[in-house]
Design a protein around this motif. Structure first.
Motif, PDB file in Angstrom:
ATOM      1  N   ASN A  69      33.466 -17.179  11.670  1.00  0.00           N
ATOM      2  CA  ASN A  69      33.815 -18.580  11.900  1.00  0.00           C
ATOM      3  C   ASN A  69      33.007 -19.203  13.038  1.00  0.00           C
ATOM      4  O   ASN A  69      33.451 -20.162  13.672  1.00  0.00           O
ATOM      5  N   GLY A  70      31.811 -18.635  13.255  1.00  0.00           N
ATOM      6  CA  GLY A  70      30.923 -19.199  14.263  1.00  0.00           C
ATOM      7  C   GLY A  70      29.738 -19.875  13.601  1.00  0.00           C
ATOM      8  O   GLY A  70      29.393 -19.588  12.454  1.00  0.00           O
ATOM      9  N   GLN A  71      29.116 -20.796  14.308  1.00  0.00           N
ATOM     10  CA  GLN A  71      27.953 -21.505  13.790  1.00  0.00           C
ATOM     11  C   GLN A  71      26.694 -20.692  14.060  1.00  0.00           C
ATOM     12  O   GLN A  71      26.423 -20.309  15.197  1.00  0.00           O
ATOM     13  N   MET A  72      25.927 -20.416  13.022  1.00  0.00           N
ATOM     14  CA  MET A  72      24.676 -19.693  13.145  1.00  0.00           C
ATOM     15  C   MET A  72      23.506 -20.691  13.204  1.00  0.00           C
ATOM     16  O   MET A  72      23.603 -21.818  12.717  1.00  0.00           O
ATOM     17  N   ARG A  73      22.402 -20.240  13.784  1.00  0.00           N
ATOM     18  CA  ARG A  73      21.208 -21.079  13.894  1.00  0.00           C
ATOM     19  C   ARG A  73      20.072 -20.487  13.080  1.00  0.00           C
ATOM     20  O   ARG A  73      19.935 -19.267  12.970  1.00  0.00           O
ATOM     21  N   LEU A  74      19.265 -21.369  12.549  1.00  0.00           N
ATOM     22  CA  LEU A  74      18.088 -20.995  11.759  1.00  0.00           C
ATOM     23  C   LEU A  74      16.906 -21.801  12.268  1.00  0.00           C
ATOM     24  O   LEU A  74      17.036 -23.004  12.543  1.00  0.00           O
ATOM     25  N   ALA A  75      15.756 -21.156  12.420  1.00  0.00           N
ATOM     26  CA  ALA A  75      14.563 -21.848  12.886  1.00  0.00           C
ATOM     27  C   ALA A  75      13.623 -22.102  11.721  1.00  0.00           C
ATOM     28  O   ALA A  75      13.354 -21.206  10.917  1.00  0.00           O
ATOM     29  N   LEU A  76      13.120 -23.323  11.628  1.00  0.00           N
ATOM     30  CA  LEU A  76      12.123 -23.690  10.624  1.00  0.00           C
ATOM     31  C   LEU A  76      10.871 -24.170  11.337  1.00  0.00           C
ATOM     32  O   LEU A  76      10.891 -25.166  12.057  1.00  0.00           O
ATOM     33  N   ASP A  77       9.790 -23.438  11.138  1.00  0.00           N
ATOM     34  CA  ASP A  77       8.495 -23.778  11.730  1.00  0.00           C
ATOM     35  C   ASP A  77       7.569 -24.171  10.590  1.00  0.00           C
ATOM     36  O   ASP A  77       7.164 -23.333   9.790  1.00  0.00           O
ATOM     37  N   GLU A  78       7.242 -25.440  10.495  1.00  0.00           N
ATOM     38  CA  GLU A  78       6.388 -25.921   9.415  1.00  0.00           C
ATOM     39  C   GLU A  78       4.932 -26.051   9.862  1.00  0.00           C
ATOM     40  O   GLU A  78       4.254 -27.042   9.593  1.00  0.00           O
ATOM     41  N   GLY A  79       4.467 -25.007  10.535  1.00  0.00           N
ATOM     42  CA  GLY A  79       3.061 -24.968  10.927  1.00  0.00           C
ATOM     43  C   GLY A  79       2.765 -25.671  12.222  1.00  0.00           C
ATOM     44  O   GLY A  79       1.639 -26.172  12.419  1.00  0.00           O
ATOM     45  N   GLY A  80       3.714 -25.721  13.135  1.00  0.00           N
ATOM     46  CA  GLY A  80       3.520 -26.400  14.408  1.00  0.00           C
ATOM     47  C   GLY A  80       2.761 -25.546  15.409  1.00  0.00           C
ATOM     48  O   GLY A  80       2.256 -24.461  15.091  1.00  0.00           O
ATOM     49  N   PRO A  81       2.688 -26.002  16.673  1.00  0.00           N
ATOM     50  CA  PRO A  81       1.963 -25.275  17.718  1.00  0.00           C
ATOM     51  C   PRO A  81       2.516 -23.869  17.925  1.00  0.00           C
ATOM     52  O   PRO A  81       3.697 -23.609  17.698  1.00  0.00           O
ATOM     53  N   LEU A  82       1.648 -22.980  18.393  1.00  0.00           N
ATOM     54  CA  LEU A  82       2.062 -21.601  18.612  1.00  0.00           C
ATOM     55  C   LEU A  82       3.094 -21.455  19.723  1.00  0.00           C
ATOM     56  O   LEU A  82       3.786 -20.437  19.793  1.00  0.00           O
ATOM     57  N   ASP A  83       3.207 -22.452  20.594  1.00  0.00           N
ATOM     58  CA  ASP A  83       4.187 -22.365  21.676  1.00  0.00           C
ATOM     59  C   ASP A  83       5.606 -22.662  21.199  1.00  0.00           C
ATOM     60  O   ASP A  83       6.562 -22.614  21.983  1.00  0.00           O
ATOM     61  N   GLY A  84       5.756 -22.964  19.918  1.00  0.00           N
ATOM     62  CA  GLY A  84       7.079 -23.190  19.357  1.00  0.00           C
ATOM     63  C   GLY A  84       7.629 -24.584  19.556  1.00  0.00           C
ATOM     64  O   GLY A  84       8.773 -24.855  19.169  1.00  0.00           O
ATOM     65  N   SER A  85       6.850 -25.479  20.118  1.00  0.00           N
ATOM     66  CA  SER A  85       7.354 -26.823  20.404  1.00  0.00           C
ATOM     67  C   SER A  85       7.654 -27.633  19.146  1.00  0.00           C
ATOM     68  O   SER A  85       8.394 -28.615  19.197  1.00  0.00           O
ATOM     69  N   GLY A  86       7.106 -27.210  18.016  1.00  0.00           N
ATOM     70  CA  GLY A  86       7.359 -27.947  16.774  1.00  0.00           C
ATOM     71  C   GLY A  86       8.441 -27.334  15.908  1.00  0.00           C
ATOM     72  O   GLY A  86       8.692 -27.816  14.796  1.00  0.00           O
ATOM     73  N   VAL A  87       9.086 -26.298  16.402  1.00  0.00           N
ATOM     74  CA  VAL A  87      10.117 -25.618  15.611  1.00  0.00           C
ATOM     75  C   VAL A  87      11.388 -26.455  15.548  1.00  0.00           C
ATOM     76  O   VAL A  87      11.852 -26.989  16.560  1.00  0.00           O
ATOM     77  N   THR A  88      11.956 -26.550  14.363  1.00  0.00           N
ATOM     78  CA  THR A  88      13.225 -27.240  14.169  1.00  0.00           C
ATOM     79  C   THR A  88      14.345 -26.208  14.088  1.00  0.00           C
ATOM     80  O   THR A  88      14.246 -25.233  13.335  1.00  0.00           O
ATOM     81  N   ILE A  89      15.381 -26.408  14.869  1.00  0.00           N
ATOM     82  CA  ILE A  89      16.534 -25.503  14.847  1.00  0.00           C
ATOM     83  C   ILE A  89      17.652 -26.172  14.056  1.00  0.00           C
ATOM     84  O   ILE A  89      18.096 -27.270  14.396  1.00  0.00           O
ATOM     85  N   GLU A  90      18.078 -25.518  13.003  1.00  0.00           N
ATOM     86  CA  GLU A  90      19.195 -26.004  12.206  1.00  0.00           C
ATOM     87  C   GLU A  90      20.451 -25.212  12.568  1.00  0.00           C
ATOM     88  O   GLU A  90      20.401 -23.992  12.700  1.00  0.00           O
ATOM     89  N   THR A  91      21.562 -25.911  12.707  1.00  0.00           N
ATOM     90  CA  THR A  91      22.843 -25.263  12.937  1.00  0.00           C
ATOM     91  C   THR A  91      23.616 -25.273  11.630  1.00  0.00           C
ATOM     92  O   THR A  91      23.837 -26.336  11.038  1.00  0.00           O
ATOM     93  N   LEU A  92      24.010 -24.093  11.185  1.00  0.00           N
ATOM     94  CA  LEU A  92      24.686 -23.959   9.896  1.00  0.00           C
ATOM     95  C   LEU A  92      26.194 -24.066  10.072  1.00  0.00           C
ATOM     96  O   LEU A  92      26.720 -23.789  11.144  1.00  0.00           O
ATOM     97  N   PRO A  93      26.909 -24.453   9.011  1.00  0.00           N
ATOM     98  CA  PRO A  93      28.367 -24.574   9.116  1.00  0.00           C
ATOM     99  C   PRO A  93      29.018 -23.247   9.501  1.00  0.00           C
ATOM    100  O   PRO A  93      28.561 -22.176   9.103  1.00  0.00           O
TER     101      PRO A  93
END
Length: 336
Positions: free
Chosen positions: A257-281
């Protein structure tokens, strides 16, 4: 929907700590009985959870005419024998992973699966983070998927623990490597063509304490994984494609019953600044699992032996990895 009446075979840790609480929280489940080879153990578990009936043998529970379905979390070497006994008694069976210790063992259950519903209990397939990861792959958000990388480990060198007993199906590959195998099959939605493994066995226990493998799915698709029963607790899944990648941070032991996170990197910078973090139900993957199974039982869908094909395919890959340990080379994975 009228709740399905369930019984649990054994007072195992996963049952007491994960699955039984999930069952008790669901309006689709009526957990009526628990069995152990020790009646006092069953009675103690029943009192603690508020379960109506306790049995001092598995056979007594299976003979209870009120029980419609059973959850089988027994040690690995007892999965198939007790599943067959339950099916012979007319009970539907949700059996813990690994369903079988060999493909031939898994195939012995297929005939029984034509009479009752039988399923291998991989709860992760029901969690929103896994459903979302596959949705992103299917939608082409990471381009063409090329690689799935899995690391899963914990530390347990207790010789008395069933996970460290060879005769009971202990060791890293059976216990947690099966999740890594499933990850590739689930995300690629295909079966590997060949496999190679590297196994390090504990010199005292005899179990594989660290196992790594490479699975070739053809068309440039690969799965690599390392699983260990004697390393710092850690788990991660990476799915890498031609245009991006997906990262699951707690892929297997998701908080109930906790919210998990998923990272989506669509080819952004190697430093991770373009990564999108999704929070799942927030979700309880064990509850979702038992509810999905209960719906199949109650909806009256006829049992289908082909539904066990996934468990058989999973066992084929595991068998191939053991063959590779012995041969020291790539081995073909048998296909249907």
């Amino acid at each position: 929907m009228k709740p399905v009446v369930w019984g649990v075979l054994s007072t195992s840790k996963i049952g007491l700590e994960q699955v039984i609480p999930a069952m008790l929280s669901s309006p689709l489940v009526e957990l009526r009985a628990i069995a152990s080879r020790s009646l006092p153990s069953a009675q103690a578990a029943a009192r603690a959870a508020g379960i109506e009936r306790a049995y001092g043998s598995y056979e007594e529970l299976l003979a209870d005419p009120a029980i419609e379905a059973v959850y089988n979390p027994l040690p690995n070497h007892l999965h198939v024998p007790l599943t067959l006994q339950a099916a012979a008694a007319g009970k539907h069976v949700l059996c813990e992973k690994p369903f079988a210790l060999s493909v031939s063992e898994a195939q012995t259950v297929q005939m029984a699966a034509s009479r009752v519903h039988i399923e291998e209990a991989f709860m992760v397939r029901h969690h929103p983070q896994w459903l979302r990861a596959r949705e992103l792959v299917r939608a082409g958000r990471i381009g063409t998927p090329r690689a799935v990388q899995v690391f899963f480990s914990y530390f347990n060198d207790d010789a008395a623990n069933i996970r460290n007993q060879v005769t009971m199906g202990g060791g890293a590959l059976y216990d947690i490597g099966c999740y890594a195998v499933l990850a590739g099959r689930y995300l690629f939605e295909a079966e590997p063509l060949r496999a190679v493994s590297l196994v390090d066995r504990d010199p005292v226990l005899g179990t594989d304490r660290t196992t790594s493998a490479l699975l070739d799915y053809g068309a440039g698709r690969q799965v690599s994984f390392t699983v260990s029963t004697q390393s710092v607790p850690f788990q991660r899944v990476q799915v890498v494609g031609t245009k991006g990648r997906i990262e699951l941070f707690i892929p297997f032991n998701a908080t109930r019953n906790g919210q998990m996170r998923l990272a989506l990197d669509e080819g952004g910078p190697l430093d991770g600044s373009g990564v999108t973090i999704e929070t799942l139900p927030a979700a309880d993957q064990y509850r979702l699992e038992v509810e999905a199974f209960s719906r199949r039982v109650r909806e009256g869908v006829p049992p289908d032996a082909s539904g066990l094909g996934d468990a058989v395919a999973q066992a084929r890959v595991m068998d191939t990895l053991w063959q590779s340990e012995c041969s020291g080379r790539w081995e073909p994975v048998a296909q249907d």
